[in-house]
Design a protein around this motif. Structure first.
Motif, short mmCIF file in Angstrom:
data_model
loop_
_atom_site.label_atom_id
_atom_site.label_comp_id
_atom_site.label_asym_id
_atom_site.label_seq_id
_atom_site.Cartn_x
_atom_site.Cartn_y
_atom_site.Cartn_z
N ASP A 8 0.83 -1.20 0.00
CA ASP A 8 0.00 0.00 0.00
C ASP A 8 0.87 1.25 0.00
O ASP A 8 0.59 2.21 -0.70
CB ASP A 8 -0.92 0.03 1.22
N GLY A 9 1.93 1.23 0.81
CA GLY A 9 2.83 2.37 0.87
C GLY A 9 3.49 2.64 -0.47
O GLY A 9 3.71 3.78 -0.85
N LEU A 10 3.80 1.59 -1.22
CA LEU A 10 4.42 1.78 -2.52
C LEU A 10 3.46 2.38 -3.53
O LEU A 10 3.87 3.06 -4.45
CB LEU A 10 4.92 0.43 -3.07
N ARG A 11 2.19 2.14 -3.36
CA ARG A 11 1.21 2.62 -4.33
C ARG A 11 0.73 4.02 -4.01
O ARG A 11 0.03 4.61 -4.79
CB ARG A 11 0.03 1.66 -4.36
N GLN A 12 1.09 4.55 -2.87
CA GLN A 12 0.60 5.87 -2.47
C GLN A 12 1.43 6.97 -3.09
O GLN A 12 2.56 6.76 -3.49
CB GLN A 12 0.69 6.04 -0.95
N GLY A 13 0.83 8.16 -3.11
CA GLY A 13 1.58 9.38 -3.28
C GLY A 13 2.01 9.77 -4.65
O GLY A 13 3.19 9.80 -4.91
N LEU A 39 19.75 -10.52 -5.08
CA LEU A 39 18.30 -10.69 -4.96
C LEU A 39 17.88 -12.00 -5.59
O LEU A 39 18.36 -12.35 -6.67
CB LEU A 39 17.57 -9.54 -5.67
N SER A 40 16.97 -12.70 -4.93
CA SER A 40 16.38 -13.90 -5.51
C SER A 40 15.49 -13.48 -6.67
O SER A 40 15.15 -12.30 -6.81
CB SER A 40 15.55 -14.64 -4.46
N GLU A 41 15.08 -14.42 -7.48
CA GLU A 41 14.17 -14.12 -8.57
C GLU A 41 12.87 -13.53 -8.04
O GLU A 41 12.31 -12.61 -8.62
CB GLU A 41 13.90 -15.35 -9.42
N GLN A 42 12.37 -14.09 -6.92
CA GLN A 42 11.13 -13.58 -6.31
C GLN A 42 11.30 -12.13 -5.89
O GLN A 42 10.44 -11.28 -6.16
CB GLN A 42 10.74 -14.43 -5.11
N ALA A 43 12.40 -11.82 -5.21
CA ALA A 43 12.64 -10.45 -4.76
C ALA A 43 12.85 -9.52 -5.95
O ALA A 43 12.32 -8.40 -5.98
CB ALA A 43 13.86 -10.41 -3.83
N ARG A 44 13.59 -9.96 -6.95
CA ARG A 44 13.84 -9.16 -8.15
C ARG A 44 12.51 -8.83 -8.83
O ARG A 44 12.28 -7.70 -9.26
CB ARG A 44 14.77 -9.91 -9.09
N HIS A 45 11.64 -9.83 -8.92
CA HIS A 45 10.34 -9.62 -9.56
C HIS A 45 9.48 -8.65 -8.74
O HIS A 45 8.87 -7.73 -9.29
CB HIS A 45 9.61 -10.96 -9.73
N ALA A 46 9.46 -8.82 -7.42
CA ALA A 46 8.64 -7.96 -6.56
C ALA A 46 9.11 -6.51 -6.62
O ALA A 46 8.30 -5.59 -6.75
CB ALA A 46 8.69 -8.47 -5.12
N GLY A 48 11.08 -5.22 -9.02
CA GLY A 48 11.04 -4.79 -10.42
C GLY A 48 9.65 -4.48 -10.94
O GLY A 48 9.51 -3.91 -12.02
N ASP A 49 8.61 -4.87 -10.20
CA ASP A 49 7.24 -4.56 -10.62
C ASP A 49 6.99 -3.05 -10.65
O ASP A 49 6.03 -2.60 -11.24
CB ASP A 49 6.22 -5.21 -9.69
N PHE A 50 7.83 -2.30 -10.00
CA PHE A 50 7.67 -0.85 -9.95
C PHE A 50 8.72 -0.24 -10.87
O PHE A 50 9.91 -0.27 -10.58
CB PHE A 50 7.81 -0.35 -8.51
N GLN A 54 15.29 0.71 -9.95
CA GLN A 54 16.38 0.14 -10.73
C GLN A 54 17.19 -0.78 -9.83
O GLN A 54 17.52 -0.40 -8.71
CB GLN A 54 17.30 1.24 -11.26
N ILE A 55 17.52 -1.96 -10.32
CA ILE A 55 18.29 -2.94 -9.56
C ILE A 55 19.64 -3.12 -10.23
O ILE A 55 19.71 -3.41 -11.42
CB ILE A 55 17.55 -4.29 -9.50
N MET A 56 20.72 -2.94 -9.46
CA MET A 56 22.07 -3.08 -9.99
C MET A 56 22.89 -3.96 -9.07
O MET A 56 23.06 -3.63 -7.90
CB MET A 56 22.74 -1.72 -10.13
#
Length: 104
Positions: A8-13, A39-46, A48-50, A54-56
């Motif tokens: 929810d916090g990510l979707r606000q503002g 990052l695991s694939e799950q974490a990268r996907h979560a 990266g959905d936003f 940027q993930i480096m």
């Protein structure tokens, strides 16, 4: 559920700079989140959905860059990283996001 609050916090503002209770809301800021390990694939996907995140890889850590429009969004990102089991090594406000590059 704590994870739900993080999302929810990510979707606000999207109202950066608008008046809130007679006070101006701070403009968008940019942050560097350093987390331990890869990052695991799950974490990268979560994360990266936003699209603004940027993930480096930067062994032995991973750097995640993102724009933050307000304090609630910052807390939402921190909760998301925590819920994904990531250990935050450091958090810094930066002047601008780095140029986006392709990951290997």
């Amino acid at each position: 559920m704590r994870g739900a609050r993080g999302w929810d916090g990510l979707r606000q503002g999207d109202g950066a700079g608008q008046q809130q209770g007679g006070r101006p809301v701070p403009q968008e800021s940019f942050y560097e989140f350093r987390v331990q390990g890869r990052l695991s694939e799950q974490a990268r996907h979560a994360v990266g959905d936003f699209s603004e995140m940027q993930i480096m890889p930067a062994p032995p850590e991973t750097i995640i860059y993102g724009s933050v429009s307000d304090e609630a969004r910052l807390h939402g990102i921190l909760l998301l990283l925590e819920d994904l089991g990531l250990h935050i090594v450091s958090l810094h406000q930066i002047p601008d996001l780095p140029a986006q590059r392709e990951e290997p």
